[in-house]
Design a protein around this motif. Structure first.
Motif, short mmCIF file in Angstrom:
data_model
loop_
_atom_site.label_atom_id
_atom_site.label_comp_id
_atom_site.label_asym_id
_atom_site.label_seq_id
_atom_site.Cartn_x
_atom_site.Cartn_y
_atom_site.Cartn_z
N ASP A 23 0.86 -1.18 0.00
CA ASP A 23 0.00 0.00 0.00
C ASP A 23 0.91 1.24 0.00
O ASP A 23 1.37 1.68 1.05
CB ASP A 23 -0.90 -0.03 1.24
N GLN A 34 0.32 4.40 -0.61
CA GLN A 34 -0.22 5.57 0.10
C GLN A 34 0.04 5.47 1.60
O GLN A 34 0.51 6.42 2.21
CB GLN A 34 -1.74 5.67 -0.15
N ARG A 35 -0.25 4.31 2.18
CA ARG A 35 -0.05 4.12 3.63
C ARG A 35 1.42 4.24 3.99
O ARG A 35 1.78 4.91 4.96
CB ARG A 35 -0.60 2.75 4.06
N ALA A 36 2.28 3.61 3.22
CA ALA A 36 3.73 3.67 3.49
C ALA A 36 4.24 5.11 3.35
O ALA A 36 5.04 5.57 4.17
CB ALA A 36 4.48 2.74 2.55
N ARG A 44 2.54 7.87 3.80
CA ARG A 44 2.08 8.65 4.96
C ARG A 44 2.96 8.38 6.18
O ARG A 44 3.37 9.31 6.88
CB ARG A 44 0.62 8.30 5.29
N PHE A 45 3.25 7.10 6.44
CA PHE A 45 4.08 6.76 7.60
C PHE A 45 5.46 7.40 7.50
O PHE A 45 5.91 8.09 8.41
CB PHE A 45 4.23 5.24 7.75
N GLU A 86 -0.47 5.35 -7.16
CA GLU A 86 -0.84 4.05 -6.60
C GLU A 86 0.35 3.10 -6.55
O GLU A 86 0.43 2.25 -5.68
CB GLU A 86 -1.96 3.44 -7.44
N GLY A 127 2.40 4.07 13.93
CA GLY A 127 2.02 2.79 13.32
C GLY A 127 3.14 1.78 13.18
O GLY A 127 2.92 0.68 12.69
N ASP A 158 7.86 -0.82 9.82
CA ASP A 158 6.86 0.16 9.41
C ASP A 158 5.51 -0.56 9.23
O ASP A 158 5.45 -1.79 9.36
CB ASP A 158 7.33 0.92 8.17
N PRO A 159 4.44 0.15 8.94
CA PRO A 159 3.13 -0.51 8.79
C PRO A 159 3.09 -1.56 7.67
O PRO A 159 2.21 -2.41 7.66
CB PRO A 159 2.17 0.65 8.49
N GLU A 160 4.05 -1.52 6.77
CA GLU A 160 4.13 -2.50 5.70
C GLU A 160 4.98 -3.71 6.09
O GLU A 160 5.10 -4.67 5.34
CB GLU A 160 4.74 -1.85 4.44
#
Length: 117
Positions: free
Chosen positions: A13, A15-17, A19-20, A35, A85, A105-107
């Protein structure tokens, strides 16, 4: 002569990465976040870029390449990153008196927070 322009992290993801890592490092997107791709740059323009690339490759438990983040306030930064996160990694290979903490990280990408006091 060569120089490192960007370290590229894989993510399922982007976008999520993005942002983090933007919040973790105080970086900003160089261009619109897509994307499949994002390039983050230091907000003051000084320093290495971090790029996020869409990837379906599974996260490596012991990655051959990772980020080392230096700080003189490791406990505070670790708490801040956990609040953004990140997660602690149960790292079996810590030396007896480590000067680093392994986080993900979140990923799931592993990175280290290095105590530079």
């Amino acid at each position: 002569m060569l120089r490192i322009g960007s370290t590229v992290l894989g993510a399922s993801d982007v976008q999520r990465a993005a942002r983090f890592w933007s919040r973790a490092l105080g970086y900003v997107p160089r261009d619109e976040i897509e994307e499949t791709w994002a390039v983050l740059v230091p907000s003051d323009g000084v320093g290495q870029h971090v790029s996020i690339m869409l990837s379906e490759t599974p996260v490596q438990e012991k990655p051959r390449v990772h980020l080392d983040l230096y700080t003189a306030t490791p406990a505070e930064e670790i708490d801040r990153l956990l609040g953004l996160g990140a997660t602690r990694v149960d790292w079996q290979d810590y030396p007896p008196d480590p000067d680093f903490t392994v986080l993900a990280d979140p990923e799931g990408n592993r990175f280290c927070v290095i105590d530079k006091r």
